[in-house]
Design an enzyme around this catalytic site. Structure first.
Site, PDB file in Angstrom:
ATOM      1  N   CYS A 109     126.736 -61.238  48.684  1.00 49.60           N
ATOM      2  CA  CYS A 109     126.558 -61.314  50.150  1.00 49.60           C
ATOM      3  C   CYS A 109     126.712 -62.789  50.520  1.00 49.60           C
ATOM      4  O   CYS A 109     125.741 -63.526  50.580  1.00 49.60           O
ATOM      5  CB  CYS A 109     125.163 -60.821  50.529  1.00 49.60           C
ATOM      6  N   GLY A 113     128.038 -69.014  53.382  1.00 54.30           N
ATOM      7  CA  GLY A 113     128.616 -69.763  52.271  1.00 54.30           C
ATOM      8  C   GLY A 113     127.784 -70.898  51.705  1.00 54.30           C
ATOM      9  O   GLY A 113     128.271 -71.647  50.858  1.00 54.30           O
ATOM     10  N   CYS A 229     114.976 -63.980  52.221  1.00 55.58           N
ATOM     11  CA  CYS A 229     114.143 -64.975  52.929  1.00 55.58           C
ATOM     12  C   CYS A 229     113.067 -64.201  53.694  1.00 55.58           C
ATOM     13  O   CYS A 229     112.890 -64.403  54.885  1.00 55.58           O
ATOM     14  CB  CYS A 229     114.970 -65.886  53.820  1.00 55.58           C
TER      15      CYS A 229
HETATM   16  C1  LIG Z   1     121.177 -63.523  53.635  1.00 56.68           C
HETATM   17  S1  LIG Z   1     122.801 -63.510  54.222  1.00 56.68           S
HETATM   18  C2  LIG Z   1     123.658 -64.366  52.946  1.00 56.68           C
HETATM   19  C3  LIG Z   1     123.551 -65.845  53.043  1.00 56.68           C
HETATM   20  C4  LIG Z   1     124.469 -66.566  52.049  1.00 56.68           C
HETATM   21  N1  LIG Z   1     124.209 -66.133  50.685  1.00 56.68           N
HETATM   22  C5  LIG Z   1     124.322 -68.078  52.123  1.00 56.68           C
HETATM   23  O1  LIG Z   1     123.606 -68.659  51.305  1.00 56.68           O
HETATM   24  O2  LIG Z   1     124.946 -68.680  53.016  1.00 56.68           O
HETATM   25  C6  LIG Z   1     123.300 -61.868  53.914  1.00 56.68           C
HETATM   26  C7  LIG Z   1     124.761 -61.596  54.216  1.00 56.68           C
HETATM   27  O3  LIG Z   1     125.052 -60.263  53.788  1.00 56.68           O
HETATM   28  C8  LIG Z   1     125.982 -59.698  54.677  1.00 56.68           C
HETATM   29  N2  LIG Z   1     125.895 -58.234  54.504  1.00 56.68           N
HETATM   30  C9  LIG Z   1     125.166 -57.344  55.216  1.00 56.68           C
HETATM   31  N3  LIG Z   1     125.317 -56.096  54.713  1.00 56.68           N
HETATM   32  C10 LIG Z   1     126.139 -56.236  53.633  1.00 56.68           C
HETATM   33  C11 LIG Z   1     126.667 -55.315  52.687  1.00 56.68           C
HETATM   34  N4  LIG Z   1     126.345 -54.023  52.727  1.00 56.68           N
HETATM   35  N5  LIG Z   1     127.493 -55.785  51.726  1.00 56.68           N
HETATM   36  C12 LIG Z   1     127.826 -57.107  51.672  1.00 56.68           C
HETATM   37  N6  LIG Z   1     127.371 -58.020  52.551  1.00 56.68           N
HETATM   38  C13 LIG Z   1     126.526 -57.591  53.503  1.00 56.68           C
HETATM   39  C14 LIG Z   1     125.543 -60.208  56.019  1.00 56.68           C
HETATM   40  O4  LIG Z   1     126.600 -60.135  56.952  1.00 56.68           O
HETATM   41  C15 LIG Z   1     125.120 -61.630  55.690  1.00 56.68           C
HETATM   42  O5  LIG Z   1     126.215 -62.514  55.878  1.00 56.68           O
END
Ligand SMILES: C[S@@+](CC[C@H](N)C(=O)[O-])C[C@H]1O[C@@H](n2cnc3c(N)ncnc32)[C@H](O)[C@@H]1O
Length: 301
Positions: A109, A113, A229
């Site tokens: 996920c 970035g 988080c």
């Molecule tokens: C907590 S954020 C990730 C932050 C990132 N790891 C960073 O450090 O910048 C979670 C991300 O998962 C994405 N997301 C939501 N549902 C998802 C899914 N089923 N599969 C993959 N990504 C997903 C969201 O759009 C979001 O960008």
């Protein structure tokens, strides 16, 4: 701020200080991007402009606190890709995963970035990172972060993490899953109870599917970090417990962060696998940053 956190009174240590910490502003943490500049050179460059940085933590000298009055995203050094504003706890997740140079890494996920670019930094831009993000509208900020910071070893995919194709096995996996984000309420404010309850009811099943899929994608000696988080055991220890009961998985102890508290094996009447205590909980009154949870997971034996 107290209504939604009241459920956590019995396991968050020094609960009143925890609540009080939400009245204080978040510190301004940033990571120096070693792919483009050394911390010493960057610190000197800002010093000449009258900006002093304070090193935080002793695990990796690329993490700094900037003065509260300074928005790092407005500095020329941000646009040059020398720095990335990032919560201290978010940086710890990549340090705990500690990917080796030349390894094959999956970031399940990835947008926007922060962790992908930190992983690339730790790998010295070698190997391959598959940066997966379901929502295509978030690929623009993700690509922007990676190109600004000079990341050359990442490819983007757009699968649901819980259904990521099982053709390949990975050395390291970052599962920084979508969550209710309670650890960020310190600056975003508390949402309505009904909104959180509805979101959480839907997300828990997805988180469980993501952790199991991530685990199944690991090589025999592979390592995965599961992180959120949020403080809710429903999205943390209950998800780990689900994995531990279904797969031959175990949690690896880690000690990267002073002020870290162990995972909780009880929540109300609910009991989780004792192994969840090897996870780390990060509270704003213990470590002055965004509230965070992480677990380091490997295959048993
Ligand atoms: C907590 S954020 C990730 C932050 C990132 N790891 C960073 O450090 O910048 C979670 C991300 O998962 C994405 N997301 C939501 N549902 C998802 C899914 N089923 N599969 C993959 N990504 C997903 C969201 O759009 C979001 O960008």
């Amino acid at each position: 701020m107290t209504r939604l956190f009241e459920d956590y009174r019995n396991f968050i240590p020094d609960f009143d200080s925890f609540l009080e910490s939400h009245t204080r502003p978040l510190p301004n943490h940033l990571r120096v991007n070693r792919l483009k500049i050394s911390p010493v050179a960057l610190v000197g460059m800002l010093q000449e402009k009258g900006i002093s940085l304070r090193a935080v933590g002793d695990e990796d000298d690329s993490l700094y606190e900037a003065p509260r009055t300074l928005p790092p995203g407005k500095l020329l050094e941000y646009f040059l890709g020398y720095i990335h504003p990032q919560a201290l706890t978010s940086c710890l997740a990549s340090l705990v995963l500690a990917p080796r140079p030349n390894s094959l890494v999956l970031d399940l996920c990835a947008a926007p970035g922060g962790k992908t670019s930190h992983l690339a930094q730790l790998m010295g831009n070698t190997g391959i990172i598959v940066a997966n993000e379901l929502h295509r509208r978030r690929h623009a900020p993700l690509s922007h972060t990676l190109s600004r910071l000079g990341v050359l070893n990442a490819v983007l995919t757009a699968y649901p993490a819980q259904e990521f194709p099982s053709r390949e096995r990975f050395d390291f996996i970052m599962a920084d899953v979508p969550c209710s984000g309670e650890g960020r309420w310190r600056f975003s404010g508390e949402p309505r109870v009904t909104v959180v309850s509805k979101y959480r009811a839907g997300i828990e099943e997805t988180q469980k599917r993501m952790i199991v899929r991530g685990f199944d994608l690991l090589k025999k000696e592979g390592i995965m970090v599961y992180s959120t988080c949020t403080y809710s055991p429903a999205e943390n220890e209950r998800v780990l417990d689900f994995l531990l009961k279904r797969r031959d998985a175990e949690l690896v102890p880690f000690d990267h962060a002073p002020g870290m508290e162990p995972g909780t094996s009880h929540w109300g009447k609910e009991k989780f696998d004792e192994g969840v205590q090897r996870a780390g909980r990060f509270y704003p009154h213990r470590i002055d940053s965004v509230g965070f949870f992480m677990a380091k997971i490997c295959k048993r034996g």
